[in-house]
Design an enzyme around this catalytic site. Structure first.
Site, short mmCIF file in Angstrom:
data_model
loop_
_atom_site.label_atom_id
_atom_site.label_comp_id
_atom_site.label_asym_id
_atom_site.label_seq_id
_atom_site.Cartn_x
_atom_site.Cartn_y
_atom_site.Cartn_z
NE ARG A 12 20.33 129.50 -8.31
CZ ARG A 12 19.48 129.75 -9.31
NH1 ARG A 12 19.20 130.98 -9.64
NH2 ARG A 12 18.91 128.74 -9.94
N GLY A 13 24.29 128.52 -4.94
CA GLY A 13 24.27 127.07 -4.73
C GLY A 13 25.65 126.42 -4.77
CB ILE A 14 26.68 123.16 -6.22
CG1 ILE A 14 25.71 122.30 -5.40
CG2 ILE A 14 27.98 122.41 -6.46
CD1 ILE A 14 25.23 121.03 -6.10
NE ARG A 34 19.07 130.60 -16.64
CZ ARG A 34 18.16 129.66 -16.49
NH1 ARG A 34 17.66 129.06 -17.54
NH2 ARG A 34 17.73 129.30 -15.29
CG ASP A 53 21.24 131.24 -21.83
OD1 ASP A 53 21.59 130.05 -21.80
OD2 ASP A 53 20.06 131.61 -21.87
N GLY A 82 23.25 124.05 -14.47
CA GLY A 82 22.28 123.01 -14.83
C GLY A 82 20.89 123.38 -14.36
CE1 TYR A 145 19.60 118.02 -13.03
CE2 TYR A 145 19.31 115.95 -11.82
CZ TYR A 145 19.92 117.20 -11.96
OH TYR A 145 20.87 117.60 -11.06
CE LYS A 149 22.98 117.64 -13.92
NZ LYS A 149 24.03 118.66 -13.93
P1 NAD Z 1 20.96 126.19 -8.65
O1 NAD Z 1 19.64 126.15 -9.36
O2 NAD Z 1 21.05 126.81 -7.31
O3 NAD Z 1 22.05 126.86 -9.60
C1 NAD Z 1 22.12 126.56 -10.97
C2 NAD Z 1 23.09 127.49 -11.62
O4 NAD Z 1 23.09 127.21 -13.03
C3 NAD Z 1 22.73 128.97 -11.48
O5 NAD Z 1 23.89 129.70 -11.21
C4 NAD Z 1 22.17 129.35 -12.85
O6 NAD Z 1 22.43 130.72 -13.19
C5 NAD Z 1 22.97 128.42 -13.75
N1 NAD Z 1 22.30 128.18 -15.03
C6 NAD Z 1 21.15 127.52 -15.26
N2 NAD Z 1 20.85 127.56 -16.57
C7 NAD Z 1 21.84 128.25 -17.17
C8 NAD Z 1 22.10 128.64 -18.51
N3 NAD Z 1 21.28 128.34 -19.53
N4 NAD Z 1 23.22 129.37 -18.76
C9 NAD Z 1 24.05 129.69 -17.77
N5 NAD Z 1 23.87 129.35 -16.49
C10 NAD Z 1 22.77 128.65 -16.20
O7 NAD Z 1 21.43 124.68 -8.65
P2 NAD Z 1 22.50 123.89 -7.74
O8 NAD Z 1 21.71 123.05 -6.82
O9 NAD Z 1 23.55 124.79 -7.21
O10 NAD Z 1 23.09 122.92 -8.87
C11 NAD Z 1 24.32 123.13 -9.51
C12 NAD Z 1 24.64 121.90 -10.34
O11 NAD Z 1 24.69 120.76 -9.50
C13 NAD Z 1 23.59 121.61 -11.42
O12 NAD Z 1 24.22 121.12 -12.57
C14 NAD Z 1 22.78 120.51 -10.78
O13 NAD Z 1 22.15 119.70 -11.74
C15 NAD Z 1 23.82 119.76 -9.99
N6 NAD Z 1 23.28 118.97 -8.88
C16 NAD Z 1 22.56 119.56 -7.89
C17 NAD Z 1 22.09 118.76 -6.85
C18 NAD Z 1 21.28 119.34 -5.72
O14 NAD Z 1 20.78 118.55 -4.91
N7 NAD Z 1 21.15 120.63 -5.56
C19 NAD Z 1 22.34 117.39 -6.85
C20 NAD Z 1 23.10 116.84 -7.88
C21 NAD Z 1 23.56 117.64 -8.89
#
Ligand code: NAD
Length: 237
Positions: A12-14, A34, A53, A82, A145, A149
């Site tokens: 999902r997401g990024i 996860r 995980d 993350g 956090y 990072k």
């Molecule tokens: P999200 O919460 O939508 O997705 C996080 C992903 O990490 C999920 O797929 C989840 O399954 C996985 N995850 C979390 N803990 C885990 C674990 N213990 N083992 C395996 N997988 C695990 O978040 P996102 O917004 O898509 O963020 C993705 C990355 O980008 C993260 O590292 C986040 O810190 C970073 N980030 C996000 C933003 C933002 O604004 N959304 C900004 C800067 C950086």
């Protein structure tokens, strides 16, 4: 040429946008996640989804074995998984702190170390770590956090020095605020406050982060290592 690509947290997401970008380029893509089922579009696009995980070394080992069996050794690793556990310092428990570090920083160490086994053998590899503008600027209520990072930057730059001679590059993408589940938790007021500080005046879309990651893993970035590329709409400048 089709490469074996692994994106952690790619359901999902990024991470999902990054997985899509590599799949669109014809690469063999695996994602780890996860919890929660990965979207059908991923499996339909031939992406291998493995539950893992990253806080558990044995699960990381099992995931790599499955990926290697199906796609061959990982040539491009995107360490994206993350979490956040936001809290002001005096309310932050030790578990709030260590669990975020254990996922974001030590979890990244686990997946990077395992990927490098094959990269060293192949004498090439591309590693892209997803940090955050918060790791560079700091953020009230996110000391855990931000520390995790910022830690990724030192980690990547050390490995860029250590393994450059082995033709393995380590780069960091530092997104600003991106429209994903992670930022959905913010109130409308918080979102407006953030957007008012972003020179481009909006959140990023996940695909805009994916574009930078795909570039850093491409031949066009063959002489880039130890770089931190902000993709933040100008927020961190
Ligand atoms: P999200 O919460 O939508 O997705 C996080 C992903 O990490 C999920 O797929 C989840 O399954 C996985 N995850 C979390 N803990 C885990 C674990 N213990 N083992 C395996 N997988 C695990 O978040 P996102 O917004 O898509 O963020 C993705 C990355 O980008 C993260 O590292 C986040 O810190 C970073 N980030 C996000 C933003 C933002 O604004 N959304 C900004 C800067 C950086």
């Amino acid at each position: 040429m089709s490469r074996s690509v692994l994106v952690t947290g790619g359901n999902r997401g990024i991470g999902l946008a990054i997985a899509r970008a590599f799949a669109d380029s014809g690469d063999k893509v695996a994602v780890t996640y996860r919890s929660g089922e990965p979207p059908q579009e991923l499996t339909e696009a031939g992406v291998l989804a493995v539950r893992c995980d990253i806080t558990d070394t044995e699960q990381v080992e099992q995931a790599y074995k499955e990926i290697e069996e199906k796609h061959g050794p990982v040539e491009v690793l995107v360490a994206n998984a993350g979490i956040t556990k936001d809290q002001l310092l005096m309310r932050m428990t030790e578990d709030d702190f260590t669990s975020v570090l254990d996922t974001n920083l030590t979890g990244t160490f686990r997946v990077v170390k395992r990927a490098n086994r094959a990269m060293l053998r192949a004498k090439k590899g591309r590693v892209v770590l997803i940090s955050s503008v918060v790791g560079l600027l700091g953020s009230a209520g996110q000391a855990n956090y931000a520390a995790s990072k910022a830690g990724l930057v030192g980690f990547a730059r050390s490995l860029a020095r250590e393994l450059g001679s082995r033709n393995i590059t380590f780069n960091v993408v530092a997104p600003g605020f991106v429209d994903t589940d992670m930022t959905q938790a913010l109130t409308d007021e918080q979102r407006k406050g953030i957007v008012s500080q972003v020179p481009l005046g909006r959140y990023a879309q996940p695909a805009e982060i994916a574009a930078a990651v795909r570039f850093l893993a491409s031949d066009d970035a063959s002489y880039i290592t130890g770089a931190v590329i902000p993709v933040d709409g100008g927020l961190g400048m």
